[in-house]
Design a protein around this motif. Structure first.
Motif, PDB file in Angstrom:
ATOM      1  N   MET A  75      36.148  53.492  90.630  1.00 29.65           N
ATOM      2  CA  MET A  75      36.240  52.212  89.967  1.00 29.65           C
ATOM      3  C   MET A  75      34.640  51.818  89.581  1.00 29.65           C
ATOM      4  SD  MET A  75      37.643  48.652  91.287  1.00 29.65           S
ATOM      5  CE  MET A  75      39.412  49.167  91.679  1.00 29.65           C
ATOM      6  N   ASP A  76      34.374  51.444  88.291  1.00 30.92           N
ATOM      7  CA  ASP A  76      33.216  51.135  87.816  1.00 30.92           C
ATOM      8  C   ASP A  76      32.474  49.799  88.326  1.00 30.92           C
ATOM      9  OD1 ASP A  76      34.633  49.334  86.424  1.00 30.92           O
ATOM     10  OD2 ASP A  76      33.492  49.437  84.835  1.00 30.92           O
ATOM     11  N   GLU A  77      31.236  49.687  88.384  1.00 32.33           N
ATOM     12  CA  GLU A  77      30.634  48.724  88.944  1.00 32.33           C
ATOM     13  C   GLU A  77      31.048  47.466  88.712  1.00 32.33           C
ATOM     14  OE1 GLU A  77      25.985  47.302  89.913  1.00 32.33           O
ATOM     15  OE2 GLU A  77      26.366  49.095  88.709  1.00 32.33           O
ATOM     16  N   LYS A  78      31.275  47.211  87.369  1.00 29.93           N
ATOM     17  CA  LYS A  78      31.582  45.806  86.854  1.00 29.93           C
ATOM     18  C   LYS A  78      33.062  45.505  87.604  1.00 29.93           C
ATOM     19  CE  LYS A  78      32.826  43.517  82.789  1.00 29.93           C
ATOM     20  NZ  LYS A  78      33.191  43.450  81.218  1.00 29.93           N
ATOM     21  N   LYS A  79      33.983  46.297  87.612  1.00 29.28           N
ATOM     22  CA  LYS A  79      35.269  45.887  88.392  1.00 29.28           C
ATOM     23  C   LYS A  79      35.148  45.530  89.842  1.00 29.28           C
ATOM     24  CE  LYS A  79      38.299  48.220  85.211  1.00 29.28           C
ATOM     25  NZ  LYS A  79      39.762  48.200  84.977  1.00 29.28           N
ATOM     26  N   LEU A  80      34.374  46.340  90.477  1.00 29.54           N
ATOM     27  CA  LEU A  80      34.069  46.152  91.989  1.00 29.54           C
ATOM     28  C   LEU A  80      33.379  44.632  92.092  1.00 29.54           C
ATOM     29  CD1 LEU A  80      32.400  49.508  93.019  1.00 29.54           C
ATOM     30  CD2 LEU A  80      34.587  48.596  93.837  1.00 29.54           C
ATOM     31  N   GLU A 120      33.711  42.268  90.132  1.00 25.97           N
ATOM     32  CA  GLU A 120      34.989  41.108  89.657  1.00 25.97           C
ATOM     33  C   GLU A 120      35.847  41.110  90.996  1.00 25.97           C
ATOM     34  OE1 GLU A 120      36.535  42.495  86.172  1.00 25.97           O
ATOM     35  OE2 GLU A 120      35.063  41.762  84.984  1.00 25.97           O
ATOM     36  N   GLN A 121      36.105  42.212  91.583  1.00 20.77           N
ATOM     37  CA  GLN A 121      36.983  42.170  92.581  1.00 20.77           C
ATOM     38  C   GLN A 121      36.543  41.529  93.949  1.00 20.77           C
ATOM     39  OE1 GLN A 121      38.143  45.830  94.033  1.00 20.77           O
ATOM     40  NE2 GLN A 121      40.297  45.426  94.752  1.00 20.77           N
ATOM     41  N   GLN A 122      34.965  41.759  93.925  1.00 16.19           N
ATOM     42  CA  GLN A 122      34.619  40.931  94.948  1.00 16.19           C
ATOM     43  C   GLN A 122      34.555  39.314  95.108  1.00 16.19           C
ATOM     44  OE1 GLN A 122      30.758  42.791  95.567  1.00 16.19           O
ATOM     45  NE2 GLN A 122      31.297  44.277  96.998  1.00 16.19           N
ATOM     46  N   ASN A 162      38.633  38.127  94.023  1.00 10.70           N
ATOM     47  CA  ASN A 162      39.559  38.567  95.094  1.00 10.70           C
ATOM     48  C   ASN A 162      39.244  38.349  96.462  1.00 10.70           C
ATOM     49  OD1 ASN A 162      41.411  39.273  93.086  1.00 10.70           O
ATOM     50  ND2 ASN A 162      40.703  41.513  93.067  1.00 10.70           N
TER      51      ASN A 162
END
Length: 145
Positions: free
Chosen positions: A1-6, A8-10, A13
């Motif tokens: 998973m790329d850094e941007k998605k990580l 956003e998830q933090q 979510n």
């Protein structure tokens, strides 16, 4: 998973701050009756205020049903005539589409000003959108001796 998605998830979510209330049962208010479902839905209808606007759009579109759109050659000819009238004050009969009435109308008068940046011309005191002009012709003058 790329850094941007990580990231956003933090951010989006992460429910850890709500863990203390996540499993609590729903308790209806003792002061207020439950809101009707239709009223609750109306709160989230962002364009509900524009209901009357659709009627206005329909009326305007009916007005424009009678409009005939000019070809490029006709528009060029109209612009040439307008430019000629700038230097030669002649009374002309202008056949133009009136946005308000939805019909073609005739106006006899003299050119007062051209506003190409606004796409408008003014004959006597009447402003007209240039692309709404269908035809112009010189009004014959009577010379009596």
């Amino acid at each position: 998973m790329d850094e941007k998605k990580l990231i956003e998830q933090q951010i989006f979510n992460d429910t850890s701050t709500y863990q203390d209330i996540m499993d609590l049962p729903y308790r209806p208010s003792k002061r207020h009756l439950p809101m009707e479902q239709i009223d609750r839905a109306a709160q989230f209808a962002p364009f509900g205020a524009l209901d009357g606007f659709s009627t206005l759009i329909k009326e305007k579109s009916e007005n424009y049903a009678r409009k005939k759109y000019s070809s490029a050659e006709q528009e060029t000819r109209i612009m040439q005539q307008l430019n000629y009238l700038k230097t030669h004050p002649l009374k002309v009969d202008v056949n133009y589409f009136n946005d308000q009435s939805g019909y073609y109308e005739h106006l006899k008068g003299y050119l007062k000003k051209i506003e190409p940046q606004k796409g408008r011309v003014t004959f006597d005191e009447t402003p007209i959108v240039i692309v709404n002009i269908r035809a112009m012709k010189k009004v014959p003058t009577c010379n009596r001796d």
